[in-house]
Write a protein that holds these residues in place. Structure first.
Motif, short mmCIF file in Angstrom:
data_model
loop_
_atom_site.label_atom_id
_atom_site.label_comp_id
_atom_site.label_asym_id
_atom_site.label_seq_id
_atom_site.Cartn_x
_atom_site.Cartn_y
_atom_site.Cartn_z
N SER A 138 0.91 -1.19 0.16
CA SER A 138 0.12 -0.15 0.10
C SER A 138 0.89 1.22 -0.06
O SER A 138 0.71 2.48 -0.64
CB SER A 138 -0.81 -0.11 1.31
OG SER A 138 -1.83 1.24 1.22
N LYS A 196 2.44 1.92 -3.37
CA LYS A 196 1.38 2.67 -4.17
C LYS A 196 1.08 4.17 -3.88
O LYS A 196 0.95 4.81 -4.71
CB LYS A 196 -0.01 1.99 -3.92
CG LYS A 196 -0.21 0.91 -4.88
CD LYS A 196 -1.63 0.31 -4.91
CE LYS A 196 -2.43 0.28 -3.71
NZ LYS A 196 -3.52 -0.70 -3.66
N HIS A 197 1.21 4.46 -2.70
CA HIS A 197 0.62 5.80 -2.28
C HIS A 197 1.89 6.79 -1.53
O HIS A 197 1.51 7.72 -1.25
CB HIS A 197 -0.36 5.75 -1.19
CG HIS A 197 -1.67 4.99 -1.78
ND1 HIS A 197 -2.32 5.20 -2.71
CD2 HIS A 197 -2.04 3.69 -1.27
CE1 HIS A 197 -3.48 4.47 -2.97
NE2 HIS A 197 -3.00 3.72 -2.14
N ASN A 212 -4.98 7.29 2.29
CA ASN A 212 -4.86 6.13 1.24
C ASN A 212 -4.43 4.79 1.92
O ASN A 212 -5.09 3.73 1.43
CB ASN A 212 -4.07 6.56 0.18
CG ASN A 212 -4.74 7.40 -0.71
OD1 ASN A 212 -5.79 6.88 -1.55
ND2 ASN A 212 -4.40 8.71 -0.69
N LYS A 251 -7.45 3.47 3.69
CA LYS A 251 -8.52 2.82 2.53
C LYS A 251 -8.18 1.59 2.28
O LYS A 251 -9.06 0.91 2.18
CB LYS A 251 -8.51 3.90 1.58
CG LYS A 251 -9.63 4.74 1.40
CD LYS A 251 -9.75 5.56 0.02
CE LYS A 251 -10.10 6.86 0.21
NZ LYS A 251 -9.71 7.91 -0.72
N ASP A 252 -7.00 1.39 2.29
CA ASP A 252 -6.44 0.12 1.56
C ASP A 252 -6.73 -0.99 2.68
O ASP A 252 -7.17 -2.18 2.18
CB ASP A 252 -5.08 -0.22 1.17
CG ASP A 252 -4.79 0.66 -0.30
OD1 ASP A 252 -3.74 0.89 -0.65
OD2 ASP A 252 -5.74 0.80 -0.91
N ASN A 312 -10.47 -1.58 3.05
CA ASN A 312 -10.90 -2.51 1.87
C ASN A 312 -10.57 -3.79 2.44
O ASN A 312 -11.31 -4.77 2.11
CB ASN A 312 -10.53 -2.08 0.72
CG ASN A 312 -11.13 -0.76 0.21
OD1 ASN A 312 -12.15 -0.50 0.55
ND2 ASN A 312 -10.56 -0.13 -0.79
N PHE A 313 -9.40 -4.08 2.81
CA PHE A 313 -8.98 -5.46 3.08
C PHE A 313 -9.59 -6.10 4.40
O PHE A 313 -10.14 -7.30 4.23
CB PHE A 313 -7.21 -5.53 3.52
CG PHE A 313 -6.92 -6.82 3.74
CD1 PHE A 313 -6.99 -7.38 4.97
CD2 PHE A 313 -6.58 -7.77 2.94
CE1 PHE A 313 -6.43 -8.21 5.46
CE2 PHE A 313 -5.95 -8.87 3.22
CZ PHE A 313 -5.79 -9.50 4.44
#
Lengths: 396, 116
Positions: free
Chosen positions: A323, A326-327, A339, A342-343, A346-347
């Motif tokens: 993560s 990515k961010h 972010n 958020k990841d 979502n997981f």
């Protein structure tokens, strides 16, 4: 005899049998003596006497016990003081009396338990508020760094902690994250002890992470159970030289996002957790984390990496590393933090938070960049029902 | 999902071995405690060997218990050793720093040979 005593019906049958037998017996005697006519008054007196006898038996065996029981049941239902009723029979009325006594005994116990729970809940609320007051509400502005830090405890009182403490001369900013074994009140008490020790030592001039960790440990170790310990990472930001150092005490990895290569370095924090052994000075050490402008440092507790989703998979350090890869490029610590969250959310999806969760994101923006006040959030899950049903979030 | 663990033990002459398979966390730690407690009370058990070969996961409560075991045994001049922790468990023990304190071996025989 027990057969008769155990049932009102049996008692009634017995009395009926006795009376019928008596009447038949008298009839036989009268017949043998040739007495065919009985004076009316004798007849009436006999019948009335028999009825009075039946009524007396009914009053003694049924009405008095039932009324005694009914009085206490009425007191209970109308909220008045009631008392235990001594059962004098073992028939149906005796059973109901015994039932009343058992129910009221259980009710008293439940009522006591409810009062105790309310008292404890109220004390927990106070403890939670004290802990919230201890955790930082704002942190010193730190030129060169953009910082976001948030924590969410699984219970009213948590075992995760973080703090930002400026040295007395203002040149060093200490940022630390800590995680006590378990959560709840015992973890919260240890967390507060450590917070107090660290703040006190920095105010007294301890100016490096190694000494801070070693001294904190030596004071903490004799004061806590050997089953409890606290893992921690202490960062020291040298404001003047714009250098960052870390000292590990058995905590999770320190993640560093490198802007130039867009990769994430996962540094083992090393050392040994606080409270395990009396002297950690030979095991802990302070090490520099070289930083370029745009790099970010992420600290977290195992509530994040050990969080599971509905299939039982754990998020793990790899989840957080992916993560961050990515961010990590994002311009502010807050956008990186949001972010990552958020990841993570979502997981885990619909997840019962079973451990405290804390994360700190620090972005090195360079001495000349404008920085805003450090954003901090401290929250705790509010109730068992809400905890089970709502999607994981930092705030209430 | 509830964690499950199978724990067995055997006593050798001056040592005891505790085998674990599955995962242990705060919810089923009492199973380990109930196996270890009688072994602790026997002063003839000088070396405690925890066989971690089949253990997939431990949490901080279990780490705390291992620390407690280490401290308790240490105070009475006894030794705690670990056998072949899996990668995940090894990572946890290394992270927390317990591997600085407790020796790890690849087999029970090796542990007994070196510690006696």
């Amino acid at each position: 005899m027990k057969f008769i005593r155990k049932s009102l019906t049996n008692k009634a049958l017995l009395i009926f049998t006795l009376l019928t037998s008596a009447v038949v017996f008298v009839g036989i005697i009268l017949n043998r003596k040739g007495i065919m006519d009985i004076p009316l008054n004798v007849f009436l007196i006999s019948v009335i006497s028999l009825l009075l006898f039946v009524l007396l038996v009914f009053i003694i065996n049924v009405m008095i016990p039932v009324n005694r029981l009914l009085k206490q049941v009425t007191n209970l239902l109308t909220g008045k003081n009631y008392k235990k009723v001594d059962p004098t029979t073992i028939d149906e009325v005796g059973v109901m009396t015994h039932f009343f006594n058992e129910i009221t005994h259980d009710l008293e116990k439940i009522s006591y338990d409810i009062k105790e729970r309310r008292r404890m809940s109220s004390e927990l609320d106070i403890a939670a508020q004290i802990q919230k007051d201890v955790l930082p509400k704002e942190a010193p502005e730190s030129p060169g760094l953009d910082i976001v830090a948030k924590t969410c405890s699984a219970a009213e009182v948590g075992g995760d902690t973080f703090d930002f403490v400026l040295s007395p001369d203002g040149n060093q900013l200490f940022v630390y994250i800590g995680d006590v074994t378990g959560h709840g009140v015992p973890a919260g008490l240890i967390m507060m002890m450590v917070d107090t020790l660290v703040t006190a030592m920095i105010s007294r001039g301890v100016n490096n992470g190694r000494e801070l960790i070693a001294n904190t440990n030596s004071l903490l170790y004799p004061r806590i159970s050997s089953r409890l310990f606290m893992t921690s990472v202490m960062l020291r930001w040298d404001k003047k030289n714009q250098k960052m150092y870390y000292t590990g005490a058995g905590h999770e990895h320190v993640l560093v996002y490198r802007k130039n290569t867009e990769t994430v370095e996962s540094i083992k924090s090393g050392g040994i957790a606080l409270g395990m052994i009396p002297d950690v000075s030979k095991i802990v050490k302070e090490t520099e984390i070289p930083l370029e402008i745009g790099d970010s440092v992420v600290l977290f507790t195992d509530g994040i990496t050990e969080a599971k989703n509905q299939t039982g998979e754990m998020f793990e350090v790899t989840g957080l590393v992916e993560s961050l890869k990515k961010h990590g490029y994002r311009p502010s610590a807050e956008s990186i933090f949001d972010n990552l969250s958020k990841d993570f959310a979502n997981f885990v999806g619909e997840y019962v938070q079973v451990d405290d969760i804390t994360m700190i994101v620090i972005k090195y923006v360079g001495k000349d960049a404008a920085t805003s006040k450090v954003k901090l959030t401290v929250s705790s899950e509010e109730g068992q029902i809400q905890r089970k049903s709502k999607i994981w979030n930092w705030t209430d | 999902m509830p964690t499950e663990v199978k724990i067995t033990s055997r006593v050798l002459i001056t040592s005891c071995v505790i085998h674990m398979e599955g995962s242990i966390d705060g919810n089923n730690l009492d199973k380990l405690e109930s196996v270890v407690e009688p072994l602790l009370k026997d002063p003839n058990n000088r070396i405690f060997i925890m066989d971690f070969k089949g253990l997939q996961f431990i949490d901080s409560r279990v780490v705390g218990y291992i620390t407690f075991l280490y401290t308790t045994l240490n105070h009475s001049g006894r030794i705690l050793a670990l056998i072949s922790p899996t990668e995940a468990v090894d990572d946890t023990l290394t992270l927390v720093g317990l591997k600085n304190l407790i020796p790890t071996f690849s087999s029970i025989d090796e542990a007994i040979k070196k510690l006696q």
